[in-house]
Design a protein around this motif. Structure first.
Motif, PDB file in Angstrom:
ATOM      1  N   GLY A   1      50.683  37.192  42.154  1.00 27.41           N
ATOM      2  CA  GLY A   1      50.598  35.741  42.208  1.00 27.41           C
ATOM      3  C   GLY A   1      49.157  35.302  42.101  1.00 27.41           C
ATOM      4  N   PHE A   2      48.961  34.022  41.867  1.00 31.21           N
ATOM      5  CA  PHE A   2      47.618  33.472  41.738  1.00 31.21           C
ATOM      6  C   PHE A   2      47.121  32.983  43.085  1.00 31.21           C
ATOM      7  CE2 PHE A   2      49.018  33.499  37.383  1.00 31.21           C
ATOM      8  CZ  PHE A   2      47.867  33.898  36.713  1.00 31.21           C
ATOM      9  N   VAL A   3      46.017  33.560  43.533  1.00 32.15           N
ATOM     10  CA  VAL A   3      45.365  33.133  44.767  1.00 32.15           C
ATOM     11  C   VAL A   3      44.717  31.772  44.524  1.00 32.15           C
ATOM     12  CG1 VAL A   3      43.583  33.729  46.469  1.00 32.15           C
ATOM     13  CG2 VAL A   3      44.967  35.543  45.420  1.00 32.15           C
ATOM     14  N   VAL A   4      44.122  31.620  43.361  1.00 26.56           N
ATOM     15  CA  VAL A   4      43.558  30.349  42.907  1.00 26.56           C
ATOM     16  C   VAL A   4      44.130  30.063  41.532  1.00 26.56           C
ATOM     17  CG1 VAL A   4      41.428  30.553  44.256  1.00 26.56           C
ATOM     18  CG2 VAL A   4      41.489  31.435  41.933  1.00 26.56           C
TER      19      VAL A   4
ATOM     20  N   ALA B   1      40.656  42.920  36.666  1.00 20.25           N
ATOM     21  CA  ALA B   1      39.464  42.082  36.789  1.00 20.25           C
ATOM     22  C   ALA B   1      39.741  40.844  37.644  1.00 20.25           C
ATOM     23  CB  ALA B   1      38.966  41.681  35.406  1.00 20.25           C
ATOM     24  N   ALA B   2      40.904  40.241  37.450  1.00 17.09           N
ATOM     25  CA  ALA B   2      41.250  39.042  38.218  1.00 17.09           C
ATOM     26  C   ALA B   2      41.447  39.359  39.695  1.00 17.09           C
ATOM     27  CB  ALA B   2      42.506  38.393  37.636  1.00 17.09           C
ATOM     28  N   LYS B   3      42.004  40.524  39.990  1.00 13.56           N
ATOM     29  CA  LYS B   3      42.147  40.919  41.398  1.00 13.56           C
ATOM     30  C   LYS B   3      40.792  41.148  42.034  1.00 13.56           C
ATOM     31  CE  LYS B   3      45.634  43.237  42.971  1.00 13.56           C
ATOM     32  NZ  LYS B   3      46.584  44.304  43.255  1.00 13.56           N
ATOM     33  N   ALA B   4      39.883  41.782  41.312  1.00 17.61           N
ATOM     34  CA  ALA B   4      38.538  42.030  41.823  1.00 17.61           C
ATOM     35  C   ALA B   4      37.785  40.726  42.076  1.00 17.61           C
ATOM     36  CB  ALA B   4      37.767  42.918  40.847  1.00 17.61           C
ATOM     37  N   GLN B   5      38.105  39.692  41.291  1.00 15.06           N
ATOM     38  CA  GLN B   5      37.459  38.385  41.443  1.00 15.06           C
ATOM     39  C   GLN B   5      38.173  37.482  42.449  1.00 15.06           C
ATOM     40  OE1 GLN B   5      37.145  36.638  37.516  1.00 15.06           O
ATOM     41  NE2 GLN B   5      36.409  38.556  36.669  1.00 15.06           N
ATOM     42  N   GLY B   6      39.286  37.936  43.001  1.00 19.66           N
ATOM     43  CA  GLY B   6      40.017  37.124  43.966  1.00 19.66           C
ATOM     44  C   GLY B   6      40.874  36.048  43.344  1.00 19.66           C
TER      45      GLY B   6
ATOM     46  N   VAL C   1      43.831  36.820  41.445  1.00 23.25           N
ATOM     47  CA  VAL C   1      45.209  37.304  41.515  1.00 23.25           C
ATOM     48  C   VAL C   1      45.359  38.191  42.737  1.00 23.25           C
ATOM     49  CG1 VAL C   1      46.911  38.784  40.357  1.00 23.25           C
ATOM     50  CG2 VAL C   1      45.558  37.171  39.024  1.00 23.25           C
ATOM     51  N   GLY C   2      46.525  38.119  43.376  1.00 25.78           N
ATOM     52  CA  GLY C   2      46.797  38.954  44.541  1.00 25.78           C
ATOM     53  C   GLY C   2      48.236  39.429  44.552  1.00 25.78           C
TER      54      GLY C   2
ATOM     55  N   PRO D   1      45.211  31.399  29.629  1.00 24.78           N
ATOM     56  CA  PRO D   1      46.546  31.748  29.149  1.00 24.78           C
ATOM     57  C   PRO D   1      46.752  33.258  29.007  1.00 24.78           C
ATOM     58  CG  PRO D   1      45.493  30.186  27.640  1.00 24.78           C
ATOM     59  CD  PRO D   1      44.499  30.548  28.688  1.00 24.78           C
ATOM     60  N   ALA D   2      45.702  33.994  28.671  1.00 26.05           N
ATOM     61  CA  ALA D   2      45.832  35.448  28.538  1.00 26.05           C
ATOM     62  C   ALA D   2      46.097  36.094  29.897  1.00 26.05           C
ATOM     63  CB  ALA D   2      44.578  36.042  27.904  1.00 26.05           C
ATOM     64  N   LEU D   3      45.428  35.622  30.938  1.00 25.04           N
ATOM     65  CA  LEU D   3      45.649  36.148  32.279  1.00 25.04           C
ATOM     66  C   LEU D   3      47.047  35.789  32.765  1.00 25.04           C
ATOM     67  CD1 LEU D   3      44.786  37.611  34.824  1.00 25.04           C
ATOM     68  CD2 LEU D   3      43.670  35.475  35.581  1.00 25.04           C
ATOM     69  N   GLU D   4      47.472  34.566  32.531  1.00 26.93           N
ATOM     70  CA  GLU D   4      48.821  34.153  32.927  1.00 26.93           C
ATOM     71  C   GLU D   4      49.874  35.011  32.227  1.00 26.93           C
ATOM     72  OE1 GLU D   4      49.270  29.886  32.568  1.00 26.93           O
ATOM     73  OE2 GLU D   4      47.418  29.555  33.687  1.00 26.93           O
ATOM     74  N   ALA D   5      49.653  35.291  30.947  1.00 28.06           N
ATOM     75  CA  ALA D   5      50.590  36.148  30.207  1.00 28.06           C
ATOM     76  C   ALA D   5      50.584  37.564  30.751  1.00 28.06           C
ATOM     77  CB  ALA D   5      50.231  36.147  28.718  1.00 28.06           C
ATOM     78  N   ALA D   6      49.416  38.075  31.137  1.00 28.20           N
ATOM     79  CA  ALA D   6      49.321  39.420  31.697  1.00 28.20           C
ATOM     80  C   ALA D   6      50.067  39.514  33.026  1.00 28.20           C
ATOM     81  CB  ALA D   6      47.855  39.814  31.868  1.00 28.20           C
TER      82      ALA D   6
END
Length: 126
Positions: free
Chosen positions: A58-61, A42-47, A49-50, A66-71
């Motif tokens: 890595g984080f694009v933005v 989901a984060a990649k689709a939203q731009g 994470v890349g 915290p759940a996304l960072e842990a993932a």
């Protein structure tokens, strides 16, 4: 490293691990939860994470989730383990193993609109 050896290494890493667009699927070499994969997808689709040019996510933005960072950390830990194993098997550096996987993921598995890191470190949208 010759181009043929580089491509063989990338194929070995991706084939053995089942690398998906957003990370590695669960396999003998590492574990990844379905929840982590779903969050990163989901984060990649939203731009958010890349794919970094070292083969890790890595984080694009910046993210404050915290759940996304842990993932991302979970998937990167699995990728790092896989790259260490591939490097040892193929007598290359861990950096070369990660770079080989990155090249393959960007060229064959990254979806239009998702982000990857250029050789200069800039985020580029596919």
């Amino acid at each position: 490293m010759t181009r043929i050896k580089y491509l063989a290494l990338a194929a070995a890493i991706l084939g053995a691990a089942g690398v998906a667009t957003v990370g590695l699927t669960a396999g003998a070499a590492m574990a990844q939860t379905a929840q982590a994969k779903a969050l990163v997808d989901a984060a990649k689709a939203q731009g958010i994470v890349g794919e970094q040019n070292d083969g890790l996510l890595g984080f694009v933005v910046a993210s404050s989730d915290p759940a996304l960072e842990a993932a991302v950390n979970e998937i990167n830990a699995g990728r790092s383990q896989l790259y260490r194993q591939a490097a040892a098997r193929n007598n290359v550096t861990v950096a070369a193993a990660g770079a080989a996987a990155f090249t393959e993921v960007v060229s064959t598995r990254l979806r239009p609109g998702e982000y990857y890191q250029s050789s200069t470190g800039a985020w580029v949208q596919k």
